[in-house]
Motif scaffolding. Structure first.
Motif, PDB file in Angstrom:
ATOM      1  N   GLN A   1       0.826  -1.202   0.000  1.00 45.72           N
ATOM      2  CA  GLN A   1       0.000   0.000   0.000  1.00 45.72           C
ATOM      3  C   GLN A   1       0.863   1.255   0.000  1.00 45.72           C
ATOM      4  O   GLN A   1       0.534   2.227  -0.663  1.00 45.72           O
ATOM      5  N   LYS A   2       1.962   1.227   0.758  1.00 42.17           N
ATOM      6  CA  LYS A   2       2.853   2.378   0.821  1.00 42.17           C
ATOM      7  C   LYS A   2       3.422   2.697  -0.549  1.00 42.17           C
ATOM      8  O   LYS A   2       3.526   3.844  -0.940  1.00 42.17           O
ATOM      9  N   ALA A   3       3.797   1.671  -1.292  1.00 46.33           N
ATOM     10  CA  ALA A   3       4.376   1.861  -2.625  1.00 46.33           C
ATOM     11  C   ALA A   3       3.361   2.466  -3.580  1.00 46.33           C
ATOM     12  O   ALA A   3       3.706   3.298  -4.414  1.00 46.33           O
ATOM     13  N   LYS A   4       2.109   2.074  -3.466  1.00 46.72           N
ATOM     14  CA  LYS A   4       1.076   2.638  -4.334  1.00 46.72           C
ATOM     15  C   LYS A   4       0.866   4.116  -4.042  1.00 46.72           C
ATOM     16  O   LYS A   4       0.674   4.915  -4.938  1.00 46.72           O
ATOM     17  N   GLY A   5       0.904   4.494  -2.798  1.00 49.83           N
ATOM     18  CA  GLY A   5       0.714   5.890  -2.425  1.00 49.83           C
ATOM     19  C   GLY A   5       1.916   6.758  -2.741  1.00 49.83           C
ATOM     20  O   GLY A   5       1.802   7.968  -2.905  1.00 49.83           O
ATOM     21  N   PHE A   6       3.095   6.144  -2.860  1.00 46.76           N
ATOM     22  CA  PHE A   6       4.320   6.898  -3.108  1.00 46.76           C
ATOM     23  C   PHE A   6       4.271   7.621  -4.444  1.00 46.76           C
ATOM     24  O   PHE A   6       4.722   8.769  -4.555  1.00 46.76           O
ATOM     25  N   THR A   7       3.722   6.982  -5.477  1.00 49.12           N
ATOM     26  CA  THR A   7       3.695   7.604  -6.799  1.00 49.12           C
ATOM     27  C   THR A   7       2.803   8.833  -6.825  1.00 49.12           C
ATOM     28  O   THR A   7       2.982   9.700  -7.667  1.00 49.12           O
ATOM     29  N   LYS A   8       1.856   8.917  -5.922  1.00 42.44           N
ATOM     30  CA  LYS A   8       0.974  10.082  -5.884  1.00 42.44           C
ATOM     31  C   LYS A   8       1.423  11.099  -4.845  1.00 42.44           C
ATOM     32  O   LYS A   8       0.741  12.083  -4.601  1.00 42.44           O
ATOM     33  N   SER A   9       2.579  10.885  -4.251  1.00 43.34           N
ATOM     34  CA  SER A   9       3.091  11.821  -3.263  1.00 43.34           C
ATOM     35  C   SER A   9       3.983  12.851  -3.943  1.00 43.34           C
ATOM     36  O   SER A   9       4.374  12.703  -5.104  1.00 43.34           O
ATOM     37  N   ARG A  10       4.306  13.877  -3.210  1.00 40.28           N
ATOM     38  CA  ARG A  10       5.183  14.926  -3.719  1.00 40.28           C
ATOM     39  C   ARG A  10       6.571  14.359  -4.030  1.00 40.28           C
ATOM     40  O   ARG A  10       7.144  14.641  -5.081  1.00 40.28           O
ATOM     41  N   THR A  11       7.098  13.539  -3.137  1.00 32.16           N
ATOM     42  CA  THR A  11       8.410  12.933  -3.339  1.00 32.16           C
ATOM     43  C   THR A  11       8.391  12.010  -4.552  1.00 32.16           C
ATOM     44  O   THR A  11       9.316  12.022  -5.365  1.00 32.16           O
TER      45      THR A  11
ATOM     46  N   TYR B   1       4.714  18.172 -13.714  1.00 31.51           N
ATOM     47  CA  TYR B   1       4.710  19.498 -13.085  1.00 31.51           C
ATOM     48  C   TYR B   1       3.278  19.889 -12.688  1.00 31.51           C
ATOM     49  O   TYR B   1       3.044  20.409 -11.597  1.00 31.51           O
ATOM     50  N   ARG B   2       2.337  19.603 -13.576  1.00 30.30           N
ATOM     51  CA  ARG B   2       0.931  19.896 -13.265  1.00 30.30           C
ATOM     52  C   ARG B   2       0.473  19.092 -12.048  1.00 30.30           C
ATOM     53  O   ARG B   2      -0.221  19.605 -11.172  1.00 30.30           O
ATOM     54  N   GLU B   3       0.889  17.826 -11.988  1.00 30.42           N
ATOM     55  CA  GLU B   3       0.548  16.980 -10.840  1.00 30.42           C
ATOM     56  C   GLU B   3       1.164  17.537  -9.556  1.00 30.42           C
ATOM     57  O   GLU B   3       0.535  17.552  -8.505  1.00 30.42           O
ATOM     58  N   LEU B   4       2.392  18.018  -9.665  1.00 30.81           N
ATOM     59  CA  LEU B   4       3.069  18.598  -8.508  1.00 30.81           C
ATOM     60  C   LEU B   4       2.341  19.844  -8.014  1.00 30.81           C
ATOM     61  O   LEU B   4       2.162  20.034  -6.817  1.00 30.81           O
ATOM     62  N   LYS B   5       1.891  20.674  -8.945  1.00 31.44           N
ATOM     63  CA  LYS B   5       1.128  21.864  -8.563  1.00 31.44           C
ATOM     64  C   LYS B   5      -0.192  21.463  -7.915  1.00 31.44           C
ATOM     65  O   LYS B   5      -0.629  22.077  -6.948  1.00 31.44           O
ATOM     66  N   ARG B   6      -0.829  20.407  -8.432  1.00 29.59           N
ATOM     67  CA  ARG B   6      -2.089  19.955  -7.868  1.00 29.59           C
ATOM     68  C   ARG B   6      -1.870  19.437  -6.451  1.00 29.59           C
ATOM     69  O   ARG B   6      -2.659  19.716  -5.548  1.00 29.59           O
ATOM     70  N   LEU B   7      -0.780  18.722  -6.234  1.00 27.97           N
ATOM     71  CA  LEU B   7      -0.465  18.244  -4.890  1.00 27.97           C
ATOM     72  C   LEU B   7      -0.199  19.416  -3.960  1.00 27.97           C
ATOM     73  O   LEU B   7      -0.571  19.379  -2.787  1.00 27.97           O
ATOM     74  N   GLY B   8       0.426  20.467  -4.475  1.00 28.77           N
ATOM     75  CA  GLY B   8       0.701  21.650  -3.666  1.00 28.77           C
ATOM     76  C   GLY B   8      -0.569  22.383  -3.277  1.00 28.77           C
ATOM     77  O   GLY B   8      -0.674  22.918  -2.183  1.00 28.77           O
ATOM     78  N   ASP B   9      -1.547  22.394  -4.183  1.00 29.14           N
ATOM     79  CA  ASP B   9      -2.814  23.054  -3.891  1.00 29.14           C
ATOM     80  C   ASP B   9      -3.589  22.321  -2.815  1.00 29.14           C
ATOM     81  O   ASP B   9      -4.345  22.935  -2.064  1.00 29.14           O
ATOM     82  N   ASP B  10      -3.394  21.008  -2.728  1.00 27.27           N
ATOM     83  CA  ASP B  10      -4.107  20.210  -1.728  1.00 27.27           C
ATOM     84  C   ASP B  10      -3.434  20.252  -0.359  1.00 27.27           C
ATOM     85  O   ASP B  10      -3.982  19.792   0.625  1.00 27.27           O
ATOM     86  N   ASP B  11      -2.230  20.799  -0.302  1.00 20.62           N
ATOM     87  CA  ASP B  11      -1.461  20.801   0.946  1.00 20.62           C
ATOM     88  C   ASP B  11      -2.012  21.866   1.892  1.00 20.62           C
ATOM     89  O   ASP B  11      -1.977  23.047   1.605  1.00 20.62           O
ATOM     90  N   VAL B  12      -2.496  21.440   3.029  1.00 21.97           N
ATOM     91  CA  VAL B  12      -3.102  22.341   3.999  1.00 21.97           C
ATOM     92  C   VAL B  12      -2.062  23.286   4.597  1.00 21.97           C
ATOM     93  O   VAL B  12      -2.341  24.452   4.870  1.00 21.97           O
ATOM     94  N   LEU B  13      -0.835  22.818   4.774  1.00 23.96           N
ATOM     95  CA  LEU B  13       0.189  23.633   5.402  1.00 23.96           C
ATOM     96  C   LEU B  13       0.640  24.809   4.537  1.00 23.96           C
ATOM     97  O   LEU B  13       1.127  25.804   5.046  1.00 23.96           O
ATOM     98  N   LEU B  14       0.482  24.688   3.214  1.00 25.81           N
ATOM     99  CA  LEU B  14       0.900  25.783   2.333  1.00 25.81           C
ATOM    100  C   LEU B  14      -0.086  26.933   2.325  1.00 25.81           C
ATOM    101  O   LEU B  14       0.266  28.064   2.036  1.00 25.81           O
ATOM    102  N   GLY B  15      -1.346  26.657   2.579  1.00 26.52           N
ATOM    103  CA  GLY B  15      -2.377  27.673   2.485  1.00 26.52           C
ATOM    104  C   GLY B  15      -2.436  28.479   3.700  1.00 26.52           C
ATOM    105  O   GLY B  15      -2.584  29.578   3.973  1.00 26.52           O
TER     106      GLY B  15
END
Length: 76
Positions: free
Chosen positions: A2-12, A62-76
Motif C-alpha cells: 500500500q505504501k508503494a502505491k501511495g508513493f507515486t501520488k506523493s510529492r516525493t 509538473y501539473r501533478e506537482l502543482k495539484r499536490l501543492g494546492d491540496d497541501d493544507v500547510l501551504l495555504g
C-alpha cells in the motif's frame, strides 16, 4: 505494498518521476547527436519525437506537482 502505491501520488514520488524522466533526456540527446553525425534522418526524427514525449511528460508531472501543492493544507 500500500505504501508503494501511495508513493507515486506523493510529492516525493512526483519529484522522483520528474528526475527519471529528465534523466531520459540524456539518452535522447546522445541519440540526436549521433544521428546528426551520421546524417541519419530517421533516427533524428525519432530523437525529436522522444524529446517531445519527455517535455510532455515533464509538463504533466509538473501539473501533478502543482495539484499536490494546492491540496497541501500547510501551504495555504
Amino acid at each position: 505494498m500500500q505504501k508503494a502505491k501511495g508513493f507515486t501520488k506523493s510529492r516525493t514520488g512526483t519529484y522522483v518521476s520528474m528526475a527519471a524522466t529528465a534523466f531520459g533526456a540524456i539518452g535522447v540527446a546522445k541519440q540526436a547527436k549521433k544521428a546528426r553525425l551520421e546524417h541519419d534522418t530517421l533516427r533524428l526524427v525519432d530523437a525529436a519525437v522522444s524529446a517531445a514525449a519527455i517535455v510532455t511528460g515533464l509538463a504533466i508531472l509538473y501539473r501533478e506537482l502543482k495539484r499536490l501543492g494546492d491540496d497541501d493544507v500547510l501551504l495555504g
